[in-house]
Design an enzyme around this catalytic site. Structure first.
Site, PDB file in Angstrom:
ATOM      1  N   PHE B 223      23.190  75.421  45.630  1.00  0.00           N
ATOM      2  CA  PHE B 223      23.668  76.629  44.962  1.00  0.00           C
ATOM      3  C   PHE B 223      23.952  76.294  43.507  1.00  0.00           C
ATOM      4  O   PHE B 223      24.780  75.438  43.209  1.00  0.00           O
ATOM      5  CB  PHE B 223      24.939  77.192  45.610  1.00  0.00           C
ATOM      6  N   ASP B 331      25.440  69.172  38.693  1.00  0.00           N
ATOM      7  CA  ASP B 331      26.113  70.470  38.621  1.00  0.00           C
ATOM      8  C   ASP B 331      27.487  70.346  39.280  1.00  0.00           C
ATOM      9  O   ASP B 331      27.614  70.373  40.501  1.00  0.00           O
ATOM     10  CB  ASP B 331      25.254  71.530  39.317  1.00  0.00           C
ATOM     11  N   LYS B 362      34.702  77.094  36.941  1.00  0.00           N
ATOM     12  CA  LYS B 362      35.749  77.283  37.965  1.00  0.00           C
ATOM     13  C   LYS B 362      37.123  76.725  37.561  1.00  0.00           C
ATOM     14  O   LYS B 362      37.763  77.275  36.687  1.00  0.00           O
ATOM     15  CB  LYS B 362      35.267  76.683  39.289  1.00  0.00           C
ATOM     16  N   THR B 386      26.515  84.845  21.718  1.00  0.00           N
ATOM     17  CA  THR B 386      27.479  85.489  20.831  1.00  0.00           C
ATOM     18  C   THR B 386      28.847  84.819  20.887  1.00  0.00           C
ATOM     19  O   THR B 386      29.451  84.539  19.859  1.00  0.00           O
ATOM     20  CB  THR B 386      27.618  86.977  21.197  1.00  0.00           C
TER      21      THR B 386
END
Lengths: 501, 501
Positions: B223, B331, B362, B386
């Site tokens: 995931f 990750d 997280k 941005t």
């Protein structure tokens, strides 16, 4: 000289005792009286730009840059800002230079720097809870989440778009709008049939039929963000895209119009007709191999050159989408939130029905999607992420909206925008070799400059901060508290530079 | 009975006068004495779960759901939370039920609900400025941005990873890690040659050579997020992916190990060897057509089943990456921030050199990427958005880190994790038909349950909130203030359910 030539069609009240408050509606009728004393106070005493260093960025900004770049990406950093010293329309940098900021953190600050209403909204029991105990909004929202949405985002819903998904940034908003469009398109194809085991099994391996060969139509010079899905639809600048494997898909021509629009009606109509024909050609040619599930477009291409198109063009585009069963996605990340003189640029088109999806971010403080009925899924796990938005930004947005209403800021934008654009048009007549194509809606204005990057630098040395757009344009994205007097300061600085050229 | 069987290897100080503060280091040596009085106070008086409604969600949560779903995506909403009433390890819902929260907003709350240190950090002049005048960090950072990074994120940099990019969520972090890897890979291919005009021209149309045919290797059950780039690498659940056109690429098998790991060393070694061979086979077979620019993997597959692999496996994987010139991306979106008993799970592997890129989000409050030398670009416009992160979250993170240091929370995680895992192991021996495969590091624990979804519901009715992982597993992701006594409450509730089955 130039100042006298401009028509001021709105009137100011010089004293706070005279100003009229309009709590009930953003759109006022009749002459608007602004609380000029309050609006002036927002600049914290700055009445003009003050540049102390001989070049910009100055030595202190350069020192900050040198230190930060040892540990952090800084490739696009232009300046270091003293945010505490900045106020309203004035951005103060590390060297104490005060710029009239006509760019406002890439069009994101709705009320400028250190707005008192926002400062107040930054401290409350609600804010403390939201910051210290941040919810996963898609999983366990707060009991008062709907109330928070109602007093912020939902109070400015686009017409006919009653459903929403919250996200954090513009790119995630576009990514999720695409996913919503893909699901909607495939649901329509499937009809009443549920998702098959074959679709599930193949999807896990990124293969069809679960991961179907469908695509999205984008436009030349478009900007929709920089994640890989978004970047596949972005065509404003090659260097943004080099080295990344991207999705293939049809790229239609965005109309290349002549300005001022009102003087080139016939040829612009022909150009838009040509583009719509090309859209339809692409629809046809992709239909057999990888059909177009969605078409995505900006109301004004705000990064790829401030390119405009007419309401008729967008109506025609929507018509083609409806004909081919493609979702019509309007990307309002940059145009939303008031700088065009209304909350949603697409609402000025007079579409017969709303677009399927509208994306937002920037001035609305966080990102998300609005959708018409029948698009938001009810099946779990199809659209989700851990945070799904940022509720502290909704709390800030509710304060922004209060301020906009109380101070008639949409009307102010229309007034200041008029001053800005008519001034630019006069300057381009006076200095035809140097600037051209003045264009805009509200304060969402731009013009082309012969040596664009040099012009941006010269403006900075004069204490004016603007942004580039496309290859040759300069874009203005001031805060909603930008007054006609600020437009005058900008225009006078520009005229001084033009005279020197 | 069960409680007596567990070994308590850490000692508590019952009185605040005895507790020892360690400001100087997160990693303590020797016996740790916790400030139990303070830790206990964080739960705001809750000493056990309290469920008042006969089913969960209760009527008030259901009413909130009914109202919100008329206007908003709610497909994954499980409960509505009274965030103001929640405290520490206890989450209070709309119906006044108080749950021991062993999931903590999908593993995102480091210090539980309404932590006093975080509440205090939510109100300050700095916070007011950051909230009301939010910078575009990639364009105009604050003069004190480096200082803010130094007192937050940079104080816990992974070893040997001195460069960083800030983003907002896990998905954007992974998207940008991929982009960094692609650029690095293509730069290596180009050598000293600059980007060519042909590359620029073709990139604008999403065509090669500008958009090269390179790919990313992911793993079964992985995931990595849900934007289209991330979702192409996610293989945990088919329904996440159906209807979306995704990037093709090699999907290697993640080791399917037997638990407890220490009892199946030889067969697990063989399984990991098989997987590494398959990784190398895929590298070879993609090398000619679409070479693997990067390999991305989670230290523990925290959504796709809480699947573990050994340090030797990850070392072997890095070795293959180095051999083929592919970037090795770890990750750590879910594993970062302390729940494994250290800040970065990959640091326990003893890699000979750091990974190329590590992603986070997280528990660290916002997202981003750490990189080794030579990866972060100096050319403008290649990596940008941005906002580029959220500085108010860095300010909160600095308070989180202070609290972790002062209260020895990494040690507490190791202690509570020991209680949790040894308790689970005892229960699976007592109830072998019902639960199995107890596994974990720190409090990042999981077990398999015969009827998983039913077990999650039953735990909820007993006042325990946990999350699912993969098809058959239950995951625990408590806050870092989760004590052994909370583990006992959880284990006793689980045992009660198992007895009733």
């Amino acid at each position: 000289m130039l100042m006298l030539a401009r028509n001021i069609s709105f009137s100011y009240s010089g004293s706070s005792s005279l100003f009229v408050r309009h709590f009930s509606a953003f759109q006022n009728k009749g002459p608007i009286i602004f609380n000029k004393k309050y609006l002036d106070s927002l600049d914290g005493g700055y009445e003009a730009p003050q540049v102390r260093t001989s070049s910009v960025p100055g030595p202190k900004s350069l020192e900050c840059l040198n230190r930060l770049s040892q540990f952090h990406l800084t490739a696009n950093v232009e300046i270091f800002v003293d945010y505490k010293a900045s106020s309203g329309n004035y951005m103060v940098d590390a060297d104490g230079n005060a710029f009239l900021d006509v760019y406002q953190q890439i069009a994101t600050l709705p009320l400028g720097y250190n707005n008192p209403t926002l400062l107040k909204a930054s401290v409350s029991d609600d804010m403390m809870t939201l910051l210290s105990s941040r919810p996963s909004l898609g999983y366990a929202p707060s009991v008062d989440y709907l109330a928070l949405l109602e007093k912020s985002l939902f109070s400015i819903k686009p017409n006919g778009m009653n459903h929403s998904v919250q996200l954090m940034c513009g790119a995630c908003s576009v990514e999720n709008a695409l996913k919503l469009a893909f699901m909607w398109y495939m649901n329509n194809k499937r009809g009443d049939r549920p998702i098959s085991q074959d679709e599930l099994d193949s999807a896990l391996k990124n293969q069809s039929p679960g991961c179907p060969n469908i695509t999205v139509m984008s436009f030349s010079n478009a900007f929709h963000g920089r994640t890989l899905g978004c970047l596949s639809l972005t065509h404003s600048k090659a260097i943004n895209k080099v080295d990344f494997p991207l999705f293939k898909g049809p790229i239609a021509p965005f109309p290349s119009l002549r300005y001022p629009l009102e003087e080139h009606v016939r040829e612009n109509e022909a150009e838009e007709k040509r583009c719509l024909e090309e859209v339809e050609n692409l629809m046809e040619s992709y239909e057999k191999t990888s059909p177009v599930a969605a078409v995505i477009i900006e109301p004004i291409q705000g990064e790829g050159g401030d390119n405009h198109a007419s309401p008729e063009f967008f109506k025609g585009l929507q018509k083609i989408c409806l004909k081919y069963g493609s979702a019509f996605i309007v990307d309002e990340v940059q145009t939303c939130g008031g700088s065009t003189g209304q909350f949603w640029a697409h609402e000025s088109w007079g579409l017969p029905t709303p677009p399927h999806l509208v994306t937002f971010a920037k001035k609305l403080q966080s990102g998300g999607v609005f959708a018409i009925d029948g698009i938001i899924p009810t099946q779990p796990s199809r659209i989700f992420n851990t945070w799904m938005g940022e509720p502290s930004k909704l709390l800030l947005l509710s304060a922004v909206l209060e301020e906009m209403k109380r101070e008639n800021l949409l009307s102010l934008v229309r007034e200041s925008g008029h001053t800005l654009l008519s001034g630019l048009k006069q300057l381009q007549e006076l200095y035809p070799g140097h600037i051209s194509k003045a264009r805009g809606v509200g304060t969402f204005c731009a013009f082309d400059a012969k040596n664009r990057d040099e012009m941006v630098s010269k403006l900075k040395v004069k204490g004016i901060n603007v942004g580039p757009s496309g290859r040759e344009s300069i874009r203005m994205r001031p805060a909603l508290i930008f007054q006609s007097k600020h437009a005058e300061i900008f225009l006078n600085a520009l005229e001084t530079i033009l005279k020197e050229m």
